[in-house]
Design a protein around this motif. Structure first.
Motif, PDB file in Angstrom:
ATOM      1  N   LEU A 230       0.681  -1.338  -0.239  1.00  0.00           N
ATOM      2  CA  LEU A 230       0.161   0.179  -0.072  1.00  0.00           C
ATOM      3  C   LEU A 230       0.854   1.779  -0.131  1.00  0.00           C
ATOM      4  CD1 LEU A 230      -2.876  -0.924   2.524  1.00  0.00           C
ATOM      5  CD2 LEU A 230      -3.577  -0.919   0.095  1.00  0.00           C
ATOM      6  N   GLU A 231       0.660   2.253  -0.594  1.00  0.00           N
ATOM      7  CA  GLU A 231       0.593   3.922  -0.427  1.00  0.00           C
ATOM      8  C   GLU A 231       0.753   4.390  -0.184  1.00  0.00           C
ATOM      9  OE1 GLU A 231       4.427   4.790  -2.719  1.00  0.00           O
ATOM     10  OE2 GLU A 231       3.036   5.735  -3.998  1.00  0.00           O
ATOM     11  N   LEU A 232       0.390   5.417   0.750  1.00  0.00           N
ATOM     12  CA  LEU A 232       0.045   6.821   2.242  1.00  0.00           C
ATOM     13  C   LEU A 232       0.936   7.628   0.869  1.00  0.00           C
ATOM     14  CD1 LEU A 232       0.440   5.968   5.418  1.00  0.00           C
ATOM     15  CD2 LEU A 232      -2.103   6.561   4.186  1.00  0.00           C
ATOM     16  N   ASN A 233      -0.238   9.021   0.600  1.00  0.00           N
ATOM     17  CA  ASN A 233       0.688  10.171   0.264  1.00  0.00           C
ATOM     18  C   ASN A 233      -0.427  11.179   0.475  1.00  0.00           C
ATOM     19  OD1 ASN A 233       2.235  11.764  -1.409  1.00  0.00           O
ATOM     20  ND2 ASN A 233       2.486  10.442  -3.378  1.00  0.00           N
ATOM     21  N   SER A 234      -0.082  12.767   0.287  1.00  0.00           N
ATOM     22  CA  SER A 234      -0.820  13.403   1.577  1.00  0.00           C
ATOM     23  C   SER A 234      -0.492  14.720   0.116  1.00  0.00           C
ATOM     24  CB  SER A 234      -0.084  13.656   2.787  1.00  0.00           C
ATOM     25  OG  SER A 234      -0.375  15.156   2.724  1.00  0.00           O
ATOM     26  N   LEU A 235      -1.847  16.014   0.160  1.00  0.00           N
ATOM     27  CA  LEU A 235      -1.335  17.276  -0.542  1.00  0.00           C
ATOM     28  C   LEU A 235      -0.482  18.164   0.203  1.00  0.00           C
ATOM     29  CD1 LEU A 235      -3.357  15.436  -1.867  1.00  0.00           C
ATOM     30  CD2 LEU A 235      -4.802  17.518  -2.542  1.00  0.00           C
ATOM     31  N   SER A 236      -0.728  17.761   1.690  1.00  0.00           N
ATOM     32  CA  SER A 236      -0.390  18.490   3.302  1.00  0.00           C
ATOM     33  C   SER A 236       1.072  18.941   2.508  1.00  0.00           C
ATOM     34  CB  SER A 236       0.478  17.598   4.065  1.00  0.00           C
ATOM     35  OG  SER A 236      -1.285  17.669   4.411  1.00  0.00           O
ATOM     36  N   LYS A 237       2.481  18.920   1.696  1.00  0.00           N
ATOM     37  CA  LYS A 237       3.424  19.316   1.352  1.00  0.00           C
ATOM     38  C   LYS A 237       3.862  20.168  -0.220  1.00  0.00           C
ATOM     39  CE  LYS A 237       4.905  17.937   5.505  1.00  0.00           C
ATOM     40  NZ  LYS A 237       3.526  17.223   6.633  1.00  0.00           N
ATOM     41  N   THR A 238       3.011  19.518  -0.718  1.00  0.00           N
ATOM     42  CA  THR A 238       3.279  18.803  -2.357  1.00  0.00           C
ATOM     43  C   THR A 238       2.298  20.473  -2.094  1.00  0.00           C
ATOM     44  OG1 THR A 238       3.114  16.955  -2.626  1.00  0.00           O
ATOM     45  CG2 THR A 238       2.432  18.058  -4.914  1.00  0.00           C
ATOM     46  N   PHE A 239       1.122  20.920  -1.667  1.00  0.00           N
ATOM     47  CA  PHE A 239       0.686  22.048  -2.419  1.00  0.00           C
ATOM     48  C   PHE A 239       0.482  22.877  -0.733  1.00  0.00           C
ATOM     49  CE2 PHE A 239      -0.872  18.327  -5.485  1.00  0.00           C
ATOM     50  CZ  PHE A 239      -0.576  19.160  -6.312  1.00  0.00           C
ATOM     51  N   ASN A 240       1.183  22.876   0.344  1.00  0.00           N
ATOM     52  CA  ASN A 240       0.774  23.642   1.503  1.00  0.00           C
ATOM     53  C   ASN A 240      -0.612  24.110   1.886  1.00  0.00           C
ATOM     54  OD1 ASN A 240       3.763  24.334   0.651  1.00  0.00           O
ATOM     55  ND2 ASN A 240       3.352  26.177  -0.567  1.00  0.00           N
ATOM     56  N   MET A 241      -0.813  22.409   2.100  1.00  0.00           N
ATOM     57  CA  MET A 241      -2.549  22.576   2.630  1.00  0.00           C
ATOM     58  C   MET A 241      -2.502  21.186   3.800  1.00  0.00           C
ATOM     59  SD  MET A 241      -4.053  21.629  -1.290  1.00  0.00           S
ATOM     60  CE  MET A 241      -5.423  21.508  -0.838  1.00  0.00           C
ATOM     61  N   ALA A 242      -1.690  21.949   4.158  1.00  0.00           N
ATOM     62  CA  ALA A 242      -0.568  20.681   5.795  1.00  0.00           C
ATOM     63  C   ALA A 242      -2.692  21.190   6.581  1.00  0.00           C
ATOM     64  CB  ALA A 242      -0.155  21.340   6.267  1.00  0.00           C
ATOM     65  N   GLY A 243      -2.383  22.671   6.879  1.00  0.00           N
ATOM     66  CA  GLY A 243      -4.533  22.253   7.406  1.00  0.00           C
ATOM     67  C   GLY A 243      -4.984  21.612   7.033  1.00  0.00           C
ATOM     68  N   TRP A 244      -5.588  21.260   5.945  1.00  0.00           N
ATOM     69  CA  TRP A 244      -6.498  20.924   5.446  1.00  0.00           C
ATOM     70  C   TRP A 244      -7.100  19.032   5.711  1.00  0.00           C
ATOM     71  CZ3 TRP A 244      -9.173  22.886   0.512  1.00  0.00           C
ATOM     72  CH2 TRP A 244      -8.691  24.523   0.260  1.00  0.00           C
ATOM     73  N   ARG A 245      -5.972  18.750   6.124  1.00  0.00           N
ATOM     74  CA  ARG A 245      -6.143  17.824   5.553  1.00  0.00           C
ATOM     75  C   ARG A 245      -6.736  16.421   4.895  1.00  0.00           C
ATOM     76  NH1 ARG A 245      -2.636  16.862   8.205  1.00  0.00           N
ATOM     77  NH2 ARG A 245      -3.185  14.628   9.031  1.00  0.00           N
ATOM     78  N   VAL A 246      -6.178  16.444   3.985  1.00  0.00           N
ATOM     79  CA  VAL A 246      -6.249  15.724   2.870  1.00  0.00           C
ATOM     80  C   VAL A 246      -4.770  14.642   2.239  1.00  0.00           C
ATOM     81  CG1 VAL A 246      -6.821  15.499  -0.233  1.00  0.00           C
ATOM     82  CG2 VAL A 246      -7.525  17.777   1.526  1.00  0.00           C
ATOM     83  N   GLY A 247      -5.445  13.379   2.895  1.00  0.00           N
ATOM     84  CA  GLY A 247      -4.453  12.469   1.962  1.00  0.00           C
ATOM     85  C   GLY A 247      -5.476  11.254   1.344  1.00  0.00           C
ATOM     86  N   MET A 248      -4.388  10.161   0.916  1.00  0.00           N
ATOM     87  CA  MET A 248      -4.517   8.986   0.272  1.00  0.00           C
ATOM     88  C   MET A 248      -4.353   7.802   0.296  1.00  0.00           C
ATOM     89  SD  MET A 248      -3.490  10.072  -3.731  1.00  0.00           S
ATOM     90  CE  MET A 248      -3.549  12.259  -3.229  1.00  0.00           C
ATOM     91  N   LEU A 249      -4.565   6.448   0.355  1.00  0.00           N
ATOM     92  CA  LEU A 249      -4.708   5.604   0.317  1.00  0.00           C
ATOM     93  C   LEU A 249      -4.251   4.560  -1.184  1.00  0.00           C
ATOM     94  CD1 LEU A 249      -3.167   3.617   2.557  1.00  0.00           C
ATOM     95  CD2 LEU A 249      -5.350   2.252   2.795  1.00  0.00           C
ATOM     96  N   LEU A 250      -3.824   3.748  -1.866  1.00  0.00           N
ATOM     97  CA  LEU A 250      -3.255   3.678  -2.506  1.00  0.00           C
ATOM     98  C   LEU A 250      -2.506   2.047  -3.021  1.00  0.00           C
ATOM     99  CD1 LEU A 250      -1.057   7.058  -3.669  1.00  0.00           C
ATOM    100  CD2 LEU A 250      -3.480   6.931  -4.826  1.00  0.00           C
ATOM    101  N   GLY A 251      -3.981   0.996  -3.346  1.00  0.00           N
ATOM    102  CA  GLY A 251      -3.259  -0.472  -3.683  1.00  0.00           C
ATOM    103  C   GLY A 251      -4.304  -1.012  -4.328  1.00  0.00           C
ATOM    104  N   ASP A 252      -3.997  -2.116  -3.857  1.00  0.00           N
ATOM    105  CA  ASP A 252      -5.034  -3.208  -4.075  1.00  0.00           C
ATOM    106  C   ASP A 252      -6.698  -3.074  -3.644  1.00  0.00           C
ATOM    107  OD1 ASP A 252      -5.541  -6.336  -5.360  1.00  0.00           O
ATOM    108  OD2 ASP A 252      -6.033  -6.395  -2.991  1.00  0.00           O
ATOM    109  N   ASN A 253      -7.797  -3.435  -4.551  1.00  0.00           N
ATOM    110  CA  ASN A 253      -8.738  -3.218  -3.780  1.00  0.00           C
ATOM    111  C   ASN A 253      -9.308  -4.322  -2.764  1.00  0.00           C
ATOM    112  OD1 ASN A 253     -11.824  -2.957  -4.290  1.00  0.00           O
ATOM    113  ND2 ASN A 253     -12.017  -4.942  -5.396  1.00  0.00           N
ATOM    114  N   THR A 254      -8.556  -5.118  -1.956  1.00  0.00           N
ATOM    115  CA  THR A 254      -9.555  -6.114  -1.254  1.00  0.00           C
ATOM    116  C   THR A 254      -8.725  -5.250  -0.154  1.00  0.00           C
ATOM    117  OG1 THR A 254      -8.793  -7.824  -2.755  1.00  0.00           O
ATOM    118  CG2 THR A 254      -8.845  -8.118  -0.545  1.00  0.00           C
ATOM    119  N   LEU A 255      -7.223  -4.917  -0.253  1.00  0.00           N
ATOM    120  CA  LEU A 255      -6.434  -4.370   0.973  1.00  0.00           C
ATOM    121  C   LEU A 255      -7.569  -3.328   1.252  1.00  0.00           C
ATOM    122  CD1 LEU A 255      -3.144  -5.088  -0.271  1.00  0.00           C
ATOM    123  CD2 LEU A 255      -4.569  -6.173   1.646  1.00  0.00           C
TER     124      LEU A 255
END
Length: 380
Positions: A230-255
């Motif tokens: 699985l991989e976690l990623n975030s918009l916090s650092k990439t787009f200066n949106m740390a306080g917005w709390r936007v992330g994503m989890l990516l990977g296999d549908n079952t997981l």
């Protein structure tokens, strides 16, 4: 007297939660504190993001409960983003789960897959939340050491010599936090093969992909990774949106469905306007990253000057929001940063926050304007 749960005896309040109280108290007394300890971006998000959230407030659905899986167009934007910048194809319907910040994903993943007594491989040094969450769930942290001599990479041969029969989960974070080390494709391939051999869920925490890095890399780009990764990623650092709390989890549908069972019982969906802003952020062109990194390059040059004045050494071939610096021989991390704080009104992070292998190091944040960093240089 109400007794707390036994699990709370295994963890302490987060270091920055405690230390920043001390820093704020000094500032309240009139001390001109410069904070280079926290990786909280001080820059603004793209203007289109601000416009999108502002305009969303009057939408008919703006203030209702939202889907646990986010707006379809948000997942599609995340899928397109990963395809464009990582060369990874993800089905927006089944392989992407938006999160209220990637930090909550660490808890949700752990709750979905760990039983009491399961073991978790955790990097040392590494993000302290991996350890805290593991302990809260009464699983067992098993630390694997990262060393500067090995470019802060895991020693897979050494890991193979351990008893891995109880290991359920392994955390990695490349680009590495706190050292800024960038992973190679070969390292990811070796780690995926290791995870498959031992039936371990391998999770890469990847929020620093685009900060001072021209070649972002995803663990999911390794062929055959999805069944065990699985991989976690975030918009916090990439787009200066740390306080917005936007992330994503990516990977296999079952997981992801297993994680969703936890998440859907924990929240009632991300605020509509934040999702609309995130969609706009993910549409940003390469020019956004170029302009952002021009600012961070200038700041990093100054932080290198600051670290040099403190007789520290550092590797310039790293990325991310921080400079990881080695202290002069014989210096102790926490004593060193406390001296800086009380004698120079300058706060930086001791390496020991990230584990025992962080002793002898300190970490500087780039989240301060050039003028502030120049003032720090003057003070020391």
């Amino acid at each position: 007297m109400i007794e707390v749960a036994n699990r709370l005896h295994s963890v302490e309040e987060y270091y920055f939660s405690k230390k920043l109280k001390e820093v704020r108290a000094l500032a309240a007394k009139g001390q001109p504190i410069i904070n280079l300890g926290i990786g909280s971006p001080d820059l603004q998000p793209p203007e289109s993001v601000i416009t999108a959230i502002t305009e969303s407030f009057k939408d008919a659905n703006a203030h209702k409960y939202q889907s646990y899986q986010g707006l379809p167009e948000l997942r599609e934007s995340m899928s397109s983003f990963y395809n464009t910048y990582f060369g990874v194809n993800l089905n927006p319907e089944t392989e992407i789960l938006p999160l209220m910040g990637s930090k909550e994903g660490i808890m949700h993943i752990s709750m979905a897959f760990l039983n009491e007594g399961d073991e978790v491989l955790i990097p040392n040094p590494g993000y302290p939340t991996y350890t805290s969450v593991t302990k809260l769930l009464q699983a067992k942290p098993v630390f694997y050491n990262l060393d500067e001599a090995n470019n802060w990479y895991p020693d897979i041969e050494q890991l193979e010599q351990r008893d891995l029969s109880k290991v359920k989960l392994m955390w990695i974070s490349y680009p590495h936090m706190p050292t800024g080390t960038i992973a190679s494709k070969a390292l990811f391939e070796d780690l995926v093969a290791f995870a498959k051999r031992h039936n371990i869920l391998l999770v890469n925490d990847n929020p620093y992909s685009f900060i001072l890095n021209d070649n972002p890399l995803s663990l999911l780009s390794v062929e055959g990774a999805k069944p065990v990764c699985l991989e976690l990623n975030s918009l916090s650092k990439t787009f200066n949106m740390a306080g917005w709390r936007v992330g994503m989890l990516l990977g296999d549908n079952t997981l992801l469905n297993d994680v969703l069972k936890v998440k859907s019982n924990m929240d009632s969906g991300m605020f509509y306007g934040i999702q609309k802003g995130a969609i706009e952020a993910l549409k940003s062109s390469k020019l956004w990253f170029d302009n952002l990194n021009t600012i961070y390059k200038e700041r990093r040059e100054l932080v290198w000057q600051l670290a040099t004045q403190l007789n520290c050494t550092f590797n310039k071939e790293t990325n991310g929001l921080f400079v990881w610096a080695k202290l002069p021989e014989g210096e102790v991390s926490e004593a060193f940063i406390d001296k800086l704080l009380y004698e120079n009104n300058l706060f930086v992070t001791p390496g020991t926050v990230f584990g025992s292998k962080g002793e002898g190091y300190i970490r500087f944040s780039l989240c301060a304007p050039r003028e502030i960093i120049k003032e720090a240089i003057t003070r020391v």
